[in-house]
Structures are given as structure tokens and as C-alpha cells.
Design a protein around this motif. Structure first.
Motif, PDB file in Angstrom:
ATOM      1  N   PRO A 141     -31.688  48.684 -34.288  1.00  0.00           N
ATOM      2  CA  PRO A 141     -31.403  47.443 -33.956  1.00  0.00           C
ATOM      3  C   PRO A 141     -30.092  47.113 -34.530  1.00  0.00           C
ATOM      4  O   PRO A 141     -29.480  47.887 -35.261  1.00  0.00           O
ATOM      5  CB  PRO A 141     -32.480  46.638 -34.976  1.00  0.00           C
ATOM      6  N   GLY A 142     -29.541  46.012 -34.232  1.00  0.00           N
ATOM      7  CA  GLY A 142     -28.274  45.560 -34.600  1.00  0.00           C
ATOM      8  C   GLY A 142     -27.353  45.054 -33.438  1.00  0.00           C
ATOM      9  O   GLY A 142     -26.955  43.616 -33.674  1.00  0.00           O
ATOM     10  N   HIS A 143     -27.383  45.660 -32.456  1.00  0.00           N
ATOM     11  CA  HIS A 143     -26.723  45.078 -31.194  1.00  0.00           C
ATOM     12  C   HIS A 143     -27.635  43.947 -30.912  1.00  0.00           C
ATOM     13  O   HIS A 143     -27.253  42.897 -30.520  1.00  0.00           O
ATOM     14  CB  HIS A 143     -26.655  46.306 -30.318  1.00  0.00           C
ATOM     15  N   THR A 144     -28.846  44.339 -30.758  1.00  0.00           N
ATOM     16  CA  THR A 144     -30.000  43.214 -30.514  1.00  0.00           C
ATOM     17  C   THR A 144     -31.191  43.803 -31.226  1.00  0.00           C
ATOM     18  O   THR A 144     -31.139  44.894 -32.020  1.00  0.00           O
ATOM     19  CB  THR A 144     -30.488  43.452 -28.816  1.00  0.00           C
ATOM     20  N   GLU A 162     -17.725  44.078 -42.321  1.00  0.00           N
ATOM     21  CA  GLU A 162     -16.448  42.814 -42.379  1.00  0.00           C
ATOM     22  C   GLU A 162     -15.572  43.216 -40.962  1.00  0.00           C
ATOM     23  O   GLU A 162     -15.285  42.351 -40.511  1.00  0.00           O
ATOM     24  CB  GLU A 162     -15.648  43.166 -43.616  1.00  0.00           C
ATOM     25  N   LEU A 163     -15.458  44.473 -40.760  1.00  0.00           N
ATOM     26  CA  LEU A 163     -14.781  44.678 -39.581  1.00  0.00           C
ATOM     27  C   LEU A 163     -15.437  44.219 -38.408  1.00  0.00           C
ATOM     28  O   LEU A 163     -14.878  43.635 -37.412  1.00  0.00           O
ATOM     29  CB  LEU A 163     -14.495  46.214 -39.467  1.00  0.00           C
ATOM     30  N   ARG A 164     -16.617  44.499 -38.360  1.00  0.00           N
ATOM     31  CA  ARG A 164     -17.476  44.268 -37.029  1.00  0.00           C
ATOM     32  C   ARG A 164     -17.527  42.588 -36.931  1.00  0.00           C
ATOM     33  O   ARG A 164     -17.410  42.091 -35.810  1.00  0.00           O
ATOM     34  CB  ARG A 164     -18.938  44.847 -37.146  1.00  0.00           C
ATOM     35  N   ALA A 190     -22.290  42.419 -32.772  1.00  0.00           N
ATOM     36  CA  ALA A 190     -23.702  42.617 -33.241  1.00  0.00           C
ATOM     37  C   ALA A 190     -23.688  40.883 -33.194  1.00  0.00           C
ATOM     38  O   ALA A 190     -24.273  40.512 -34.222  1.00  0.00           O
ATOM     39  CB  ALA A 190     -23.624  43.075 -34.612  1.00  0.00           C
ATOM     40  N   ASP A 191     -22.968  40.334 -32.436  1.00  0.00           N
ATOM     41  CA  ASP A 191     -23.070  38.726 -32.473  1.00  0.00           C
ATOM     42  C   ASP A 191     -23.886  38.003 -31.672  1.00  0.00           C
ATOM     43  O   ASP A 191     -23.862  36.887 -31.531  1.00  0.00           O
ATOM     44  CB  ASP A 191     -21.639  38.301 -32.825  1.00  0.00           C
ATOM     45  N   PHE A 192     -24.858  38.858 -30.865  1.00  0.00           N
ATOM     46  CA  PHE A 192     -25.674  38.233 -29.995  1.00  0.00           C
ATOM     47  C   PHE A 192     -26.688  37.543 -30.511  1.00  0.00           C
ATOM     48  O   PHE A 192     -27.043  38.164 -31.807  1.00  0.00           O
ATOM     49  CB  PHE A 192     -26.451  39.205 -29.034  1.00  0.00           C
ATOM     50  N   GLN A 210     -27.539  45.780 -39.820  1.00  0.00           N
ATOM     51  CA  GLN A 210     -28.617  46.675 -38.981  1.00  0.00           C
ATOM     52  C   GLN A 210     -27.932  47.576 -38.278  1.00  0.00           C
ATOM     53  O   GLN A 210     -28.377  48.768 -38.014  1.00  0.00           O
ATOM     54  CB  GLN A 210     -29.839  45.783 -38.186  1.00  0.00           C
ATOM     55  N   LEU A 211     -26.902  47.187 -37.507  1.00  0.00           N
ATOM     56  CA  LEU A 211     -26.098  48.142 -36.646  1.00  0.00           C
ATOM     57  C   LEU A 211     -25.522  49.158 -37.433  1.00  0.00           C
ATOM     58  O   LEU A 211     -25.718  50.357 -37.139  1.00  0.00           O
ATOM     59  CB  LEU A 211     -25.152  47.272 -35.991  1.00  0.00           C
TER      60      LEU A 211
END
Length: 303
Positions: A154-157, A251-253, A185-187, A194-195
Motif C-alpha cells: 500500500p501507499g500508492h493506493t 517530505e520529498l514525496r 501517494a496522493d490519491f 505506507q509507500l
């Protein structure tokens, strides 16, 4: 432009992996097979959709079927790594053509519940019954003589999973090629924390594990690529996966995601993909209609 590549097994008990690049959606679809038994699985197939005309087609999926017939393969599974936001899944079409069972990770039920609310879709069955099997973390299955294992990623979804098939891992939107980095990871339901943890679990696989990604955006105009190794990702991924802390990565993501517009098909695709690739039922005039909510993804960046 290169749209096909075959990664051959270099030792007994490992899979052949055929990758098919779709230039319209920058997606890679896979046929992974056991050379000793000719059994195969299809992973993340694309159903063609033109948002300008509303037209659908099965050109991409039929190319997979033609390869399978040409190679004398038998389809055991039609697998999705998660409900996709940038293309329609052809899983249902391929199930109807081959009879092979469909599967996805069990957390897809959480994604269904989330989008059921976004689409105001009270009749949606959010129990995952649209697939033949829902995989749990650590589940195993076989592809011919090759053992396959499921990792939740998980993470992306919420529902992203990795299929580890012999020495090949299908990571879809968790990792991209090293020169492009990692997934957003913002959906709805996504999480950079988690990502990060999912990426670390993938990087804990053996160094020479072949990693196959689900998209390639061809930075600097290079040819499409979709295969790397755990070692290459650990040593050269542009998001510094081996020498960053979780806090630095998050922070980067998050900073990067705040600048990205949503995929152009996200509101089109999710209502198809949370049904396992089923298009809406025809209405009284014989036409199918997508439901498109306005202002549903608040705060999304504009192009």
C-alpha cells in the motif's frame, strides 16, 4: 518506439516475462509464463479508451492474446496489482475470452468503499465479489511449476500489491525506473508513509530479483523501459531510497505530489476498475454512460 520486450528466464524454475507498452497511457502489461509447462498469467491488461470520443476497444488486450496463442501458452490467471487510475482494466474481457480466474488484493474492498462514497453509488457491491479471488498478504499460488507469492504494497493506493513470481516481482506503481523515481501517494487512500514501507519491503528481496514496473514516462525522451533489479533500484533510484530517512522521503514525496495534476482518466477509470473491468450496463437506449462527479478531488493541482 519500442513497445515489446521479452525477458527470458536464465535458469530453471524462473519465468519468462513479456512486456507490452501502451503509448496512450504509458502503461506496461505483462504475460508471465513458466517455460517448462507453458502456463501463464496476464498482469495489468489495458482496455483501450479514447476520452475525446468515448470509444472503447480491445486492441491492447487482443495483442496479448495473439502473443499467448503464438507462443502456445495457457492462461491460468488474469491479475491486477490495484484498481488503476489512468487506464481501464481489460481483466473482465480477458476472463471472458480465456476463462481464467481474475484476482486482486483483498484491500480492494476498502477502495470500493471509498469510491462508493465519491461516486454516490449506494448500489455498488463493495465486497470484492467482482473478482474470482482476493489475495491476502503472504498468499501463495502456482504458475505451472513456479511458486508465486503476494506482498501487500500500500501507499500508492490502499489496495496495491506486488506479485513475486519466481525471481520476478511486479511492482506496478510502487517503483518506476530508477531515473524516474517512485509512485505518487496522493490519491484517495494513498499514504507516503505506507509507500516508503512498501518500497523497503520490495528492496529487501534478493538483489538480482527482476522488478517490472507498470508505467514508464520516458524521461529525457529515451525509449520506454520497464525492467530493473532490486540492486539497481537501491543504488541508483533518483529518490535516494538507500540513503534517505523515512521522514526525508515522505517530505520529498508529499512536496512532489502537491505539484502533480490528477491523471486525466482517474474519474473515468475508477468506476470501471472497482468493478474488475466491467463497463457500466447499457441503459434503455443501448448506450453505456460513465458518471463524472464534479469537485470530487479537492485540492488537486491544475495543469
Amino acid at each position: 518506439m519500442k513497445t515489446f520486450a521479452l525477458s527470458r528466464a536464465h535458469q530453471s524454475g524462473q519465468p519468462d516475462v513479456a512486456g507490452f507498452f501502451d503509448p496512450r497511457t504509458f502503461s506496461i502489461q505483462y504475460v508471465v509464463s513458466d517455460p517448462s509447462t507453458q502456463r501463464c498469467a496476464i498482469i495489468d491488461p489495458v482496455l483501450d479508451f479514447d476520452e475525446k470520443s468515448g470509444a472503447t476497444a480491445t486492441l491492447q488486450a487482443d495483442e496479448l492474446l495473439a502473443y499467448i496463442e503464438r507462443e502456445g501458452l495457457e492462461v491460468d490467471w488474469v491479475l491486477d496489482t490495484h484498481p488503476h487510475a489512468d487506464h481501464f482494466s481489460a481483466a473482465r474481457y480477458l476472463h471472458e475470452k480465456t476463462g481464467a480466474p481474475t484476482a486482486i488484493g483483498r484491500p480492494v474492498t476498502q477502495v470500493q468503499a471509498l469510491w462508493k462514497d465519491i461516486y454516490n453509488w449506494p448500489d455498488l457491491q463493495d465486497d470484492g465479489s467482482q473478482w474470482d479471488r482476493l489475495f491476502d498478504e503472504g498468499d501463495t499460488f502456482r504458475l505451472g511449476e513456479i511458486e508465486c507469492r503476494v506482498m501487500h504494497s500500500p501507499g500508492h493506493t490502499l489496495a496495491s500489491i506486488t506479485y513475486v513470481i519466481g525471481n520476478a516481482a511486479f511492482v506496478h506503481d510502487t517503483l518506476f525506473q530508477p531515473d524516474f523515481g517512485t509512485a505518487r501517494a496522493d490519491f484517495p487512500g494513498g499514504s507516503a508513509h505506507q509507500l516508503w514501507n512498501s518500497i523497503q519491503a520490495i528492496l529487501a528481496l534478493p538483489d538480482e530479483t527482476r522488478l517490472f514496473t507498470g508505467h514508464d514516462y520516458m524521461p529525457d525522451g529515451r525509449e520506454p523501459q520497464w525492467e530493473s533489479t532490486v540492486r539497481e533500484q537501491r543504488e541508483t533510484n533518483k529518490h535516494r531510497l538507500s540513503d534517505s530517512s523515512e521522514a526525508e522521503y515522505v517530505e520529498l514525496r508529499n512536496r512532489r505530489d502537491s505539484e502533480l495534476p490528477m491523471p486525466k482518466l482517474i474519474l473515468h477509470a475508477l468506476q470501471v476498475n472497482i468493478l474488475g473491468g466491467r463497463l457500466p450496463e447499457p441503459e434503455s437506449n443501448g448506450k453505456r454512460y460513465l458518471k463524472f462527479p464534479l469537485d470530487a478531488l479537492e485540492g488537486a493541482a491544475w495543469e
